[in-house]
Write an enzyme that holds these catalytic residues in place. Structure first.
Site, PDB file in Angstrom:
ATOM      1  N   LYS A 193      44.314  38.511   2.647  1.00 22.64           N
ATOM      2  CA  LYS A 193      45.151  39.684   2.935  1.00 22.64           C
ATOM      3  C   LYS A 193      46.002  40.045   1.733  1.00 22.64           C
ATOM      4  O   LYS A 193      46.507  39.163   1.028  1.00 22.64           O
ATOM      5  CB  LYS A 193      46.141  39.335   4.071  1.00 22.64           C
ATOM      6  CG  LYS A 193      45.611  39.576   5.451  1.00 22.64           C
ATOM      7  CD  LYS A 193      46.738  39.565   6.467  1.00 22.64           C
ATOM      8  CE  LYS A 193      47.091  38.148   6.848  1.00 22.64           C
ATOM      9  NZ  LYS A 193      47.958  37.929   7.935  1.00 22.64           N
ATOM     10  N   SER A 213      40.792  39.437 -12.216  1.00 27.27           N
ATOM     11  CA  SER A 213      39.701  38.503 -12.495  1.00 27.27           C
ATOM     12  C   SER A 213      38.449  38.969 -11.754  1.00 27.27           C
ATOM     13  O   SER A 213      37.656  39.745 -12.290  1.00 27.27           O
ATOM     14  CB  SER A 213      40.159  37.105 -12.084  1.00 27.27           C
ATOM     15  OG  SER A 213      39.122  36.186 -12.195  1.00 27.27           O
ATOM     16  N   THR A 214      38.287  38.577 -10.498  1.00 29.63           N
ATOM     17  CA  THR A 214      37.145  39.099  -9.722  1.00 29.63           C
ATOM     18  C   THR A 214      37.478  40.476  -9.147  1.00 29.63           C
ATOM     19  O   THR A 214      36.611  41.131  -8.575  1.00 29.63           O
ATOM     20  CB  THR A 214      36.824  38.183  -8.533  1.00 29.63           C
ATOM     21  OG1 THR A 214      37.948  38.209  -7.635  1.00 29.63           O
ATOM     22  CG2 THR A 214      36.562  36.761  -8.969  1.00 29.63           C
TER      23      THR A 214
HETATM   24  C1  R5P Z   1      47.003  35.275  -8.878  1.00 33.13           C
HETATM   25  O1  R5P Z   1      47.938  35.052  -8.174  1.00 33.13           O
HETATM   26  C2  R5P Z   1      47.022  36.285 -10.010  1.00 33.13           C
HETATM   27  O2  R5P Z   1      48.286  36.816 -10.238  1.00 33.13           O
HETATM   28  C3  R5P Z   1      46.044  37.387  -9.763  1.00 33.13           C
HETATM   29  O3  R5P Z   1      46.477  38.160  -8.666  1.00 33.13           O
HETATM   30  C4  R5P Z   1      44.677  36.843  -9.471  1.00 33.13           C
HETATM   31  O4  R5P Z   1      44.374  35.772 -10.279  1.00 33.13           O
HETATM   32  C5  R5P Z   1      43.646  37.906  -9.605  1.00 33.13           C
HETATM   33  O5  R5P Z   1      42.418  37.347  -9.310  1.00 33.13           O
HETATM   34  P1  R5P Z   1      41.305  38.186  -8.599  1.00 33.13           P
HETATM   35  O6  R5P Z   1      41.100  39.420  -9.430  1.00 33.13           O
HETATM   36  O7  R5P Z   1      40.087  37.288  -8.608  1.00 33.13           O
HETATM   37  O8  R5P Z   1      41.781  38.488  -7.221  1.00 33.13           O
END
Ligand code: R5P
Length: 278
Positions: A193, A213-214
């Protein structure tokens, strides 16, 4: 004195040779290294992409500089493994700590980096035996966003960890819940969520995070503000990996996607050279 690796040639002319031996072992050589004895040196190097290879290269560079008695500040725009600063399951490696420790032992007297995930604010810190100066690209990203919209901009971070990016700009933060690791070989915890009950109806919104990232986090956050009736939605991050086709997905569902050039990518519209030099 600036020593620049070929991975970060935007900072100036590289003076480090990086090759591979026929078996794949890393080869590193620094030009005129003996002239650096006793010198204060800023070593500029990118640790992503190919993070494990680039981490080993930087350890070789740091040790080479240490052997001639240079005092090295390492400048890396994105610090890999920075999301593994705590364990989620018993027996997991504390990778962020291991990496900082290795860099310190190899000769880094200080690390300068941008929006380091585990520090969650700007300033000077000590972690894993390494002194770290963390600087933020938030101001540059927000300034860029303002050139893309007419009128006011509502600034939102997709989780509480990124609140420091928005709090000085009157921003608000959503809350994020991650699930357990998925089945299979990839160590990935699903995003269950991303929620915030702000009034975004007919407003221009910028969602800003430390990294995409992803894209799981950002896509959920965008969907949330669009459901709330936002007018124009931009999304930005300091570090953009854009794995799993997420750049295309984000372009489709927003009015603009951009990041800094901490990692080279076509969405890198905000440059960090000046920030790092300062
Ligand atoms: C994690 O808490 C970071 O601040 C980013 O929100 C997270 O690493 C982003 O990863 P993804 O794009 O895979 O959701």
């Amino acid at each position: 004195m600036d020593i620049i690796s070929p991975t970060f040639s935007e900072m100036g002319s590289p003076s480090i040779e990086m090759k591979k031996f026929p078996d794949g072992d890393s080869y590193v050589r620094i030009d005129n290294v003996s002239s650096l004895q006793g010198e204060e040196v800023h070593l500029y190097h990118r640790l992503y992409p190919e993070q494990d290879h680039q981490i080993f290269n930087v350890l070789l560079m740091l040790d080479t500089l240490k052997r001639v008695g240079a005092r090295t500040t390492l400048v890396v725009p994105y610090l890999p493994y920075s999301r593994q600063d705590k364990t989620f399951k018993d027996g997991e490696a504390l990778s962020a700590q291991v990496l900082c420790n290795l860099m310190s032992k190899a000769g880094a007297q200080k690390l300068v980096t941008i929006d380091c995930h585990f520090l969650k604010k700007e300033g000077e810190f000590e972690y894993g035996g390494l002194k770290i100066k963390n600087i933020s690209a938030n101001k540059l990203l927000i300034e860029h966003a303002k050139t893309l919209v007419d009128g006011d901009l509502e600034i939102i971070s997709p989780d509480q960890g990124a609140n420091y990016l928005v709090s000085d700009f009157g921003g608000k933060s959503m809350s994020k819940v991650r699930g357990d690791y998925q089945e299979g070989d990839e160590a990935y915890r699903t995003v269950e969520k991303v929620e915030g009950d702000f009034d975004v109806k007919d407003k221009n919104v910028l969602i800003i995070d430390d990294m995409i990232s992803t894209g799981g986090t950002m896509i959920r956050a965008v969907e949330n503000v669009k459901k709330g009736g936002a007018k124009k939605v931009l999304c930005a991050a300091t570090h953009g990996f854009f794995l799993k086709n997420s750049y295309e997905k984000l372009k489709e569902i927003t009015d603009g996607v951009f990041v800094t050039n901490s990692i080279p990518h076509e969405a890198a519209k905000v440059r960090i050279e000046k920030l790092l030099k300062e």
